[in-house]
Design an enzyme around this catalytic site. Structure first.
Site, PDB file in Angstrom:
ATOM      1  N   GLU A 112       0.856  -1.180   0.000  1.00 14.04           N
ATOM      2  CA  GLU A 112       0.000   0.000   0.000  1.00 14.04           C
ATOM      3  C   GLU A 112       0.892   1.230   0.000  1.00 14.04           C
ATOM      4  OE1 GLU A 112      -2.566   2.671  -0.377  1.00 14.04           O
ATOM      5  OE2 GLU A 112      -3.289   0.590  -0.390  1.00 14.04           O
ATOM      6  N   ASP A 158      -5.235  -4.862  -7.862  1.00 13.69           N
ATOM      7  CA  ASP A 158      -6.503  -4.128  -7.742  1.00 13.69           C
ATOM      8  C   ASP A 158      -6.253  -2.623  -7.862  1.00 13.69           C
ATOM      9  OD1 ASP A 158      -9.106  -3.410  -7.225  1.00 13.69           O
ATOM     10  OD2 ASP A 158      -9.001  -3.807  -5.073  1.00 13.69           O
TER      11      ASP A 158
END
Length: 276
Positions: A112, A158
């Protein structure tokens, strides 16, 4: 860097993506050998549905808010994991769902880039020896962290699709990944706003000879308005045995709960490239 998934947590696209990911993990769990999972755009791992962000959009109400009422057994596994993570108060991100299904010998790697979300993710899994959290660029991580020492597992990609060229970048990354780690199951989420970018994406995969790709798509209206998320897809390469049929059942069950009778509604699983 600006994308925050909290605004969209639990929407119809999350339901489709996560129900299919649970099915992919069940396929990997069918064998005793340990596996690893790389989640390239991990977010925070879980979302409070009473927080300002999901309340502002309300997208979850027309997503998991409707799907949770399903009694279709094909959705039972996915919904059991969602409830175990705190629904209706919370909705799990993919890290939480994946983590729930790991066995003691399996591993999870989470990437992330957003600084606040990365910090939240690190705090969530601090001290867990099965989970490694990286604040790093997802596209760079695809080559840095693969292939896995376990030689099997899932790579979940994603992207937020905030920037131009995301479809092209995704197709190029899939080509590289499938070449360097052929044993991996690869799942890549994409939006369906209108058909032209999706057709070009699938054509790029065929041109690059990215073998054994399925497109699992759910559309809730005719995909003709490029300003709206009219549907979504999960491109799956090297799917586990039996997944294609299971994906069809899952998407049909989701559409039964999410349908509003609009033109263009569809649940489809199509082969984009052939097996090799």
């Amino acid at each position: 860097m600006n994308y925050r998934h909290a605004f969209h947590a639990g929407n119809f696209a999350d339901c489709a993506k996560h129900a299919l990911v649970v099915a992919l993990l069940r396929g990997l769990l069918a064998k005793d050998k340990p596996f690893a999972v790389l989640d390239t755009h991990a977010g925070t791992g879980g979302y409070d549905l009473s927080a300002p962000e999901p309340q502002r959009t309300g997208e979850w109400r027309d997503g998991i808010g409707r799907v949770a009422a399903s009694d279709d057994p094909v959705l039972a596994d996915y919904l059991a994991q969602v409830r175990a993570e705190g629904f209706p108060g919370r909705y799990p991100g993919s890290p939480a769902l994946i983590h729930r299904l790991l066995r003691p010998g399996d591993r999870l790697m989470l990437c992330e880039l957003h600084p606040e979300d990365a910090a939240t993710l690190k705090a969530r899994f601090r001290g867990d020896p099965q989970v490694a959290v990286h604040r790093r660029d997802a596209w760079e991580a695809l080559t840095a962290l693969t292939p896995f020492p376990e030689r099997r597992g899932l790579v979940l990609i994603d992207p937020p699709f905030e920037q131009d060229g995301e479809f092209e970048r995704l197709a190029a990354s899939l080509a590289v990944l499938r070449h360097r780690f052929r044993a991996a199951v690869v799942a890549a989420w994409y939006p369906v706003k209108h058909r032209a970018p999706v057709r070009a994406f699938h054509a790029a995969l065929r041109e690059a000879e990215v073998a054994d790709c399925l497109a699992c798509e759910l559309t809730l209206r005719e995909p003709t308005d490029p300003t709206r998320l009219n549907g979504c897809g999960l491109l799956v390469a090297n799917a586990p045995f039996g997944f294609e049929l299971e994906a069809r059942r899952i998407l049909d069950a989701l559409l039964a709960r999410l349908s509003r009778g609009e033109d263009g509604e569809a649940a489809t699983v199509t082969r984009v490239t052939v097996e090799r």
